[in-house]
Write a protein that holds these residues in place. Structure first.
Motif, mmCIF file in Angstrom:
data_model
loop_
_atom_site.group_PDB
_atom_site.id
_atom_site.type_symbol
_atom_site.label_atom_id
_atom_site.label_comp_id
_atom_site.label_asym_id
_atom_site.label_seq_id
_atom_site.Cartn_x
_atom_site.Cartn_y
_atom_site.Cartn_z
ATOM 1 N N ILE A 119 -64.736 42.430 27.605
ATOM 2 C CA ILE A 119 -64.174 41.716 28.763
ATOM 3 C C ILE A 119 -64.244 40.207 28.531
ATOM 4 O O ILE A 119 -63.286 39.473 28.783
ATOM 5 C CB ILE A 119 -64.923 42.096 30.056
ATOM 6 C CG1 ILE A 119 -64.695 43.574 30.385
ATOM 7 C CG2 ILE A 119 -64.471 41.212 31.221
ATOM 8 C CD1 ILE A 119 -65.597 44.097 31.492
ATOM 9 N N GLY A 120 -65.403 39.742 28.029
ATOM 10 C CA GLY A 120 -65.566 38.322 27.766
ATOM 11 C C GLY A 120 -64.597 37.808 26.715
ATOM 12 O O GLY A 120 -63.998 36.740 26.865
ATOM 13 N N ALA A 121 -64.418 38.569 25.648
ATOM 14 C CA ALA A 121 -63.514 38.153 24.571
ATOM 15 C C ALA A 121 -62.083 38.042 25.072
ATOM 16 O O ALA A 121 -61.349 37.116 24.699
ATOM 17 C CB ALA A 121 -63.604 39.139 23.409
ATOM 18 N N GLU A 122 -61.693 38.964 25.933
ATOM 19 C CA GLU A 122 -60.317 38.954 26.419
ATOM 20 C C GLU A 122 -60.097 37.888 27.498
ATOM 21 O O GLU A 122 -58.961 37.648 27.902
ATOM 22 C CB GLU A 122 -59.930 40.336 26.924
ATOM 23 C CG GLU A 122 -59.898 41.343 25.785
ATOM 24 C CD GLU A 122 -59.211 42.627 26.148
ATOM 25 O OE1 GLU A 122 -58.890 42.829 27.332
ATOM 26 O OE2 GLU A 122 -58.994 43.431 25.234
ATOM 27 N N GLY A 151 -59.036 27.308 29.074
ATOM 28 C CA GLY A 151 -58.223 28.307 29.754
ATOM 29 C C GLY A 151 -58.897 29.652 29.935
ATOM 30 O O GLY A 151 -58.224 30.661 30.198
ATOM 31 N N ALA A 152 -60.225 29.700 29.801
ATOM 32 C CA ALA A 152 -60.937 30.964 29.999
ATOM 33 C C ALA A 152 -60.639 31.510 31.390
ATOM 34 O O ALA A 152 -60.790 30.817 32.388
ATOM 35 C CB ALA A 152 -62.448 30.754 29.833
ATOM 36 N N VAL A 153 -60.224 32.762 31.463
ATOM 37 C CA VAL A 153 -59.806 33.326 32.749
ATOM 38 C C VAL A 153 -59.823 34.853 32.696
ATOM 39 O O VAL A 153 -59.603 35.450 31.635
ATOM 40 C CB VAL A 153 -58.381 32.838 33.116
ATOM 41 C CG1 VAL A 153 -57.358 33.355 32.111
ATOM 42 C CG2 VAL A 153 -57.991 33.235 34.523
ATOM 43 N N LYS A 159 -59.138 41.923 36.856
ATOM 44 C CA LYS A 159 -60.005 41.839 38.028
ATOM 45 C C LYS A 159 -59.871 43.092 38.885
ATOM 46 O O LYS A 159 -60.863 43.634 39.403
ATOM 47 C CB LYS A 159 -59.647 40.609 38.865
ATOM 48 C CG LYS A 159 -60.099 39.282 38.284
ATOM 49 C CD LYS A 159 -59.749 38.151 39.247
ATOM 50 C CE LYS A 159 -60.164 36.804 38.720
ATOM 51 N NZ LYS A 159 -59.811 35.710 39.661
ATOM 52 N N THR A 160 -58.641 43.555 39.055
ATOM 53 C CA THR A 160 -58.397 44.775 39.834
ATOM 54 C C THR A 160 -59.089 45.965 39.204
ATOM 55 O O THR A 160 -59.642 46.826 39.906
ATOM 56 C CB THR A 160 -56.877 45.038 39.928
ATOM 57 O OG1 THR A 160 -56.252 43.952 40.606
ATOM 58 C CG2 THR A 160 -56.600 46.328 40.690
ATOM 59 N N ALA A 161 -59.075 46.013 37.886
ATOM 60 C CA ALA A 161 -59.664 47.162 37.180
ATOM 61 C C ALA A 161 -61.181 47.184 37.256
ATOM 62 O O ALA A 161 -61.807 48.238 37.061
ATOM 63 C CB ALA A 161 -59.224 47.142 35.716
#
Length: 208
Positions: A119-122, A151-153, A159-161
């Motif tokens: 999750i962090g990498a993506e 641009g880390a986001v 978020k929904t998942a």
């Protein structure tokens, strides 16, 4: 841990998607060799070697993160997890800073840590730094993952998942790993937190 049938299908799709590029490059390298035998010591072999290594590292990562990787053991070392992550991200724009000392932890806990790292990498579409810490907090195992970069986001669909109760129809192969991670955290009775209140930084944590 029980997961919806569609979630399982999407996890398979995710694995296939991540392997597609490497397999395609292997095919291209093989075609180059068949067309020009003189390239056997040059570009074609370089493409084949690089693509084979990429496929192997991604298979190893997903085998542990999503499958029954780890053999018969129910534990794994944090050094092994670090290698899986570093190899998976090799050649990309993300630098891994793994500050944890080597320790043996439960295999399911290791899967959770890999999920947080993915999750962090993506969350770093332009690259950046991924810092991982594993520590003991009040007798409990704690994970912290910091994704730092321009641009880390967290994408809205991801978020929904990140919910145990999300409808499977709202998931895609690009977001299903987030859902799988929160289900895994729930099965481990882990407290999980994701913060995005600092510019260019996403912080993920779990306390088991």
């Amino acid at each position: 841990m029980n997961i919806d049938h569609k979630v399982a299908q999407l996890l398979v799709s995710r694995v296939c998607h991540d392997l597609a590029g490497g397999v395609s490059a292997l095919s291209t390298g093989a075609e180059l060799l068949s067309e020009d035998k003189q390239m056997a010591d040059g570009a074609a072999l370089d493409v084949i070697a690089m693509s084979a290594a990429q496929c192997a590292s991604r298979l190893a990562f997903f085998r542990v993160a999503f499958g029954l990787g780890g053999g018969e053991s129910d534990t794994i070392t944090t050094d092994d997890l670090k290698k899986l992550l570093v190899d998976y991200l090799q050649g990309g724009r993300i630098a891994v800073n793994w500050t944890a000392e080597n320790a043996r932890i439960g295999l399911m806990s290791g899967k959770l840590l890999l999920g947080l790292c993915l999750i962090g990498a993506e969350a770093l579409p332009r690259g950046g730094d991924l810092r991982i810490d594993v520590s003991e907090i009040g007798g409990r195992l704690g994970f912290a993952v910091f994704a730092q970069g321009t641009g880390a986001v967290l994408r809205p669909e991801l978020k929904t998942a990140l919910s145990v109760d999300v409808a499977p129809d709202l998931l895609t192969a690009r977001t299903v790993h987030g859902h799988f991670t929160v289900i895994l955290a729930q099965s481990l009775d882990a407290e999980m937190e994701i913060l995005a209140d600092v510019p260019d930084e996403i912080r993920l944590a779990a306390l088991l």
